[in-house]
Every structure is written in C-alpha cells, then in structure tokens.
Write an enzyme that holds these catalytic residues in place. Structure first.
Site, PDB file in Angstrom:
ATOM      1  N   THR A  93       0.856  -1.023   0.043  1.00  0.00           N
ATOM      2  CA  THR A  93       0.048  -0.095   0.069  1.00  0.00           C
ATOM      3  C   THR A  93       0.694   1.312   0.168  1.00  0.00           C
ATOM      4  OG1 THR A  93      -1.768  -1.092   1.187  1.00  0.00           O
ATOM      5  CG2 THR A  93      -1.763   1.320   1.279  1.00  0.00           C
ATOM      6  N   LYS A 168      -7.523   1.475  -2.936  1.00  0.00           N
ATOM      7  CA  LYS A 168      -7.300   1.164  -1.735  1.00  0.00           C
ATOM      8  C   LYS A 168      -7.562   2.089  -0.823  1.00  0.00           C
ATOM      9  CE  LYS A 168      -5.641  -1.385   1.767  1.00  0.00           C
ATOM     10  NZ  LYS A 168      -4.194  -2.090   1.711  1.00  0.00           N
ATOM     11  N   LYS A 236      -0.439   4.889   8.681  1.00  0.00           N
ATOM     12  CA  LYS A 236       0.656   5.146   7.497  1.00  0.00           C
ATOM     13  C   LYS A 236      -0.542   5.232   6.247  1.00  0.00           C
ATOM     14  CE  LYS A 236       2.093   2.233   4.050  1.00  0.00           C
ATOM     15  NZ  LYS A 236       1.928   0.919   3.458  1.00  0.00           N
TER      16      LYS A 236
END
Length: 288
Positions: A93, A168, A236
């Site tokens: 990611t 995502k 994150k």
C-alpha cells in the site's frame, strides 16, 4: 511461472506459499534473511539472499514491502535482471504517485508495473482469499492474473497506473468510518448496561451488519486488540489518503478525525493493536 517474491512478512509469506503450492517456481527474498530462509525451508520455495538474485530471469516479480521508499529501492535493484517482457506486481500500500513513477521506470526496461494493493488482512493472505485492486496495463495484469489467483478471491482492474492505490484509499476511508461507528456502538451498549452478545445478535442481521461487526464486535467488547491489522499500519495508510485528498481536493473530515483518534490509541501504547482498538480510547483497553 518463474516468480520472485520480495517481502515475506505476515502478508507476503503466506501469499508466496500459495504460489509454491500452485506449482510455480518461487524465489523468496526478505530484508531479514532469516525470515526468507525459514520461509523457503517451510514451503519448498527457493531462498534468495538479495533482490538481484531473486529477480534474475523472473517472469513475474511480486512485492509486498513497507512503503514508497522500499518499493523504489527494490524495483531499482530488480529491473536489470528481470526477463524481457516481465511483469512487476506491487501489493504494497503506497501513494499513487510512486505507482506512476515505477510504471514509467519499468517501461524504460521493457517491463510492466502493476500497482495492486490488497484487502483482507493476514487472515485473507493465510486463506488465499484476498481482494486485489489493480492499476496499470490491463494486458500485464492478465498475464499475472493466473498466478495472483493462488491467493486472491477477486481481482479488479481499476484503470491506469496509480488507480489500484487510489482504490485502496477508498477501502481505508470506508473502514475508518465503520470501525469508529463500531467502537462507539459497543461502548454505548456497555455504558447502557446491555448484554453485548445479545446486542450483537439483535443488530447484526439488519442494516448495521458489516464485516467489522461480525469479526470485531465481540473482541472489542472484551477489550481484546492484540491481533489483526495494526494501528501503525492504518495510520500510515490514512496518511497516504489525507495527502492525496490535499492534492485532489476531496473533503475527508471524518477520515481526518479518525486518524487523530488512532494517534490517541498510539499514545496509549496501542501501536500494534488491531484497528478495532478505537474502542480502547473510549473506555480503556479492558472494557467499559
């Protein structure tokens, strides 16, 4: 296929194992060589001491590493040794920006780059039930797809390079709001003196039902958070989301608020707690 897999952590190791079990030749690399050696011994895959060794002659190079900088470094080492016409699939990611940058860099070597973050967590990786959202060249994804199916239940091509990462981000925005709602619902049920198991039974078959409710309600009610997708990882990811929103003008007030709630959980020492630990900041880690 001759496959190289870089990043044998809690997600990467089982994903690479599924590839070996599907009959592919898989070379596994990890920054910690001991992890890669243990993975090779446990699966029958081949241990690679370096990225260069893993990538040599590979038709498919898969990454599942930490962040943008990790992707940039690993891809730079891998590109010169990959087979002509190879495909790089990045399950990390990251920002959409790095995906576009890597796609351009790979093209200079005659290699395709597909940004393909996943959803489903460690359990999905272990059980081969991940959902893949992919950006990049559709033909390159089609070439890699037979291998990716070894650990995926769904693979969706979303558009040009970076589109997988943007999707995502959509996933993480939706999860952030749902988990905060779940935390408040469990907290309210406890403060109101309800039996939380009965409350779950009452509401989980209707419009309130969600994956988070089915898998995290009861553990959150018991104050159990030492598992699952870590708060540090979620922060994150939400950082990437909020950076992108500042760039494209999206208004994400709730996402920004939940990100700050996760900062409070980190301050409680919950860096590695599951994301459902938003409940802990409302009533403490041990319950109401």
């Amino acid at each position: 296929m001759k496959i190289a897999f870089a990043g044998l952590g809690v997600m990467g190791a089982p994903m690479a194992r599924h590839l070996v079990e599907a009959g592919h030749q898989v070379a596994g690399y990890n920054r910690s060589a001991a992890k890669a050696q243990a993975w090779a011994e446990g699966t029958g895959g081949r241990f690679a001491a370096t990225v260069v060794e893993a990538a040599q002659g590979a038709d498919l190079f898969i990454l599942c590493v930490g962040n943008d900088d990790d992707v940039r470094a690993v891809v730079a080492e891998a590109l010169p040794g990959l087979a002509s016409g190879a495909v790089i699939v990045d399950h990390t990611t990251t920002s959409a920006r790095i995906a576009r940058e890597m796609a351009q860099q790979a093209a200079e070597f005659g290699v395709a780059f597909v940004d393909a973050p996943v959803s489903g967590g460690q359990a999905g990786a272990e059980n081969g039930q991940l959902s893949v959202m992919a950006g990049g060249d559709a033909e390159a994804l089609a070439k890699a797809e037979p291998a990716l199916k070894a650990y995926s239940k769904a693979i969706q091509h979303m558009g040009p390079a970076g589109s997988g990462q943007l999707t995502k981000m959509v996933n993480q925005i939706a999860i952030a709001g749902v988990v905060q709602g779940l935390a408040e619902a469990v907290h309210f049920a406890q403060v109101a003196g309800l039996d939380t198991d009965k409350a779950y039974d009452a509401v989980s078959k209707g419009a309130a039902q969600s994956w988070q409710m089915d898998n995290r309600w009861k553990t959150a009610a018991r104050g159990e958070f030492d598992f699952g997708f870590a708060v540090d990882w979620m922060r994150k990811d939400l950082g990437l989301v909020l950076d992108e929103a500042r760039s494209n003008g999206a208004r994400l007030a709730l996402t920004a608020l939940v990100d700050q709630f996760y900062a409070e959980v980190q301050a409680m020492g919950g860096n590695r707690w599951d994301t459902s630990s938003l409940k802990a900041r409302l009533s403490g880690p041990d319950g109401a």
